[in-house]
Design a protein around this motif. Structure first.
Motif, PDB file in Angstrom:
ATOM      1  N   ILE A   4      23.196  63.391  37.636  1.00 11.13           N
ATOM      2  CA  ILE A   4      23.273  64.851  37.634  1.00 11.13           C
ATOM      3  C   ILE A   4      23.881  65.325  38.949  1.00 11.13           C
ATOM      4  N   GLY A   5      24.923  66.127  38.853  1.00 14.07           N
ATOM      5  CA  GLY A   5      25.519  66.749  40.025  1.00 14.07           C
ATOM      6  C   GLY A   5      24.929  68.131  40.237  1.00 14.07           C
ATOM      7  N   ILE A   7      25.793  71.382  41.921  1.00 15.59           N
ATOM      8  CA  ILE A   7      26.982  72.031  42.471  1.00 15.59           C
ATOM      9  C   ILE A   7      26.581  73.287  43.228  1.00 15.59           C
ATOM     10  N   ILE A  72      33.678  64.932  39.771  1.00 13.60           N
ATOM     11  CA  ILE A  72      32.932  65.517  38.654  1.00 13.60           C
ATOM     12  C   ILE A  72      32.770  64.546  37.481  1.00 13.60           C
ATOM     13  N   CYS A  75      29.532  62.375  36.534  1.00 14.66           N
ATOM     14  CA  CYS A  75      28.261  63.065  36.273  1.00 14.66           C
ATOM     15  C   CYS A  75      28.053  63.262  34.774  1.00 14.66           C
ATOM     16  N   PHE A  78      24.924  68.802  35.030  1.00 16.88           N
ATOM     17  CA  PHE A  78      25.034  69.558  36.275  1.00 16.88           C
ATOM     18  C   PHE A  78      23.953  70.621  36.374  1.00 16.88           C
ATOM     19  N   VAL A  80      24.108  74.074  38.377  1.00 18.78           N
ATOM     20  CA  VAL A  80      24.996  74.939  39.150  1.00 18.78           C
ATOM     21  C   VAL A  80      24.127  75.933  39.912  1.00 18.78           C
ATOM     22  N   TRP A 104      34.260  68.234  32.114  1.00 14.43           N
ATOM     23  CA  TRP A 104      33.087  69.064  31.819  1.00 14.43           C
ATOM     24  C   TRP A 104      32.572  68.862  30.392  1.00 14.43           C
ATOM     25  N   VAL A 109      24.424  71.534  31.269  1.00 16.53           N
ATOM     26  CA  VAL A 109      24.447  72.314  32.505  1.00 16.53           C
ATOM     27  C   VAL A 109      23.232  73.245  32.540  1.00 16.53           C
TER      28      VAL A 109
END
Length: 194
Positions: A4-5, A7, A72, A75, A78, A80, A104, A109
């Motif tokens: 998991i990023g 951001i 990106i 991942c 995400f 955000v 993406w 997300v």
């Protein structure tokens, strides 16, 4: 393991985002069900979208976009972390999203927003953008008030309900990231064979 990023979607001087993003990272890192990494847009300066072709039509001609894509792509989902500027999403975040497409797609997300009204309008806009890119957004978002959740308007002091909301968001995010894995695998195969 699911990756998991997180951001950090603001590059503004004196931004509040690093405190919020670090809290997300610290909370998430206590879990054992995914790996987390912080992705700060300051580390990926992108000019206003400068690609000659839309990202859906192939690899970028610019090194800065290829570097962003490489950050990106690995991942699976995400979080955000976004402020709300004038009732909307920060331009730098929208620009970073617009530089990519397939990186993406079929990923989950979740959102942690902050602003005078908790950043809810920025999240509403991001949900439309992310949905258009084929992302699955999870609920609930975590909404942080600049007026009540920052001691002396400077130091982020998350309350218990923020922690509970973040953990629920992370639960959903990790579950959806895993559920979407077969779609990502199929898309990678199709992309390589085409």
């Amino acid at each position: 393991m699911t990756k998991i990023g997180i951001i950090l979607g603001s590059t503004r001087p004196n931004r509040k985002g690093p405190q919020v993003a670090q809290w997300v990272m610290d909370t998430a890192s206590q879990r054992g069900d995914a790996e987390f990494e912080l992705i700060d847009l300051r580390d990926h300066p992108l000019p206003h979208l400068d690609e000659p072709m839309p990202p859906m039509f192939g690899p970028s001609v610019h090194a800065h976009t290829r570097a962003w894509a490489e950050r990106i792509a690995p991942c699976d989902g995400f979080v955000v972390v976004t402020p709300e500027y004038n009732g909307g999403v920060p331009g730098v975040l929208k620009n970073a999203i617009d530089h990519l497409c397939r990186e993406w797609t079929d990923k989950a997300v979740g959102f942690v927003s902050y602003g005078v009204s908790g950043g809810a309008r920025a999240v509403t806009q991001l949900r439309v953008v992310c949905g258009t890119l084929g992302m699955a957004d999870v609920s609930p978002p975590v909404e942080v008030s600049l007026l009540t959740d920052f001691e002396n308007h400077t130091t982020f002091t998350p309350r218990d309900h923020h922690v509970a909301a973040l953990n629920k968001t992370l639960d959903q995010l990790i579950a959806w990231s895993a559920a979407l894995a077969p779609l990502r695998a199929g898309a990678e195969t199709a992309f390589v064979s085409s």
